[in-house]
Design a protein around this motif. Sequence first.
Motif, PDB file in Angstrom:
ATOM      1  N   THR A  57       4.234   2.173 -15.816  1.00 62.08           N
ATOM      2  CA  THR A  57       2.791   2.338 -15.613  1.00 62.08           C
ATOM      3  C   THR A  57       1.998   2.358 -16.909  1.00 62.08           C
ATOM      4  O   THR A  57       0.783   2.561 -16.892  1.00 62.08           O
TER       5      THR A  57
ATOM      6  N   LYS B  62       3.916   1.512  -1.071  1.00 67.64           N
ATOM      7  CA  LYS B  62       4.596   1.615  -2.363  1.00 67.64           C
ATOM      8  C   LYS B  62       3.650   2.146  -3.439  1.00 67.64           C
ATOM      9  O   LYS B  62       4.020   3.011  -4.216  1.00 67.64           O
ATOM     10  N   SER B  63       2.445   1.651  -3.490  1.00 66.14           N
ATOM     11  CA  SER B  63       1.529   2.135  -4.514  1.00 66.14           C
ATOM     12  C   SER B  63       1.122   3.580  -4.242  1.00 66.14           C
ATOM     13  O   SER B  63       0.877   4.335  -5.170  1.00 66.14           O
TER      14      SER B  63
ATOM     15  N   HIS C 122       0.825  -1.207   0.000  1.00 64.13           N
ATOM     16  CA  HIS C 122       0.000   0.000   0.000  1.00 64.13           C
ATOM     17  C   HIS C 122       0.862   1.261   0.000  1.00 64.13           C
ATOM     18  O   HIS C 122       0.589   2.209  -0.730  1.00 64.13           O
TER      19      HIS C 122
END
Length: 142
Positions: A113, A32-33, A30
């Motif tokens: 991404t 990291k995101s 969490h």
Amino acid sequence: MPCLTGSARPRASVDAGGIESYRPVVSSPHIKSAAVAAALTALDEGRVPERPVYREAVRALLAALADRAPGRSVEVRVPPYGAVQCLPGPRHTRGTPPNVVEMDPPTWLALATGRLSWADAVTDGRVQVSGNRADLSAHLPL
């Protein structure tokens, strides 16, 4: 004296309800995101992300690449924040590796991404590649 209980964990980690891990939580997916999202938001707004956020975002995505494509055949470098070895194949042990991919942090975030394609990044010169295995197109975006 050998441990007779069969547990390799220190006694302090054994409680009445069962066995708990004695290792501290260093970071979570969490966090990291959240760092990746914060870095992308800053870049979208035309700002440079704060250094700790940038570092965490780059390293989180490099770790994801290493998990997705384990191996030691290609070194992916995103200076000054990190580098990983990935992709199966012959590995190097000393000196400069024969297969290197290097780029700046904004390019890495865009590639990882899906905001930038591998072909466009290489064609535009945003990614420097050397070696016949230095193609990450099959593993991106993450």
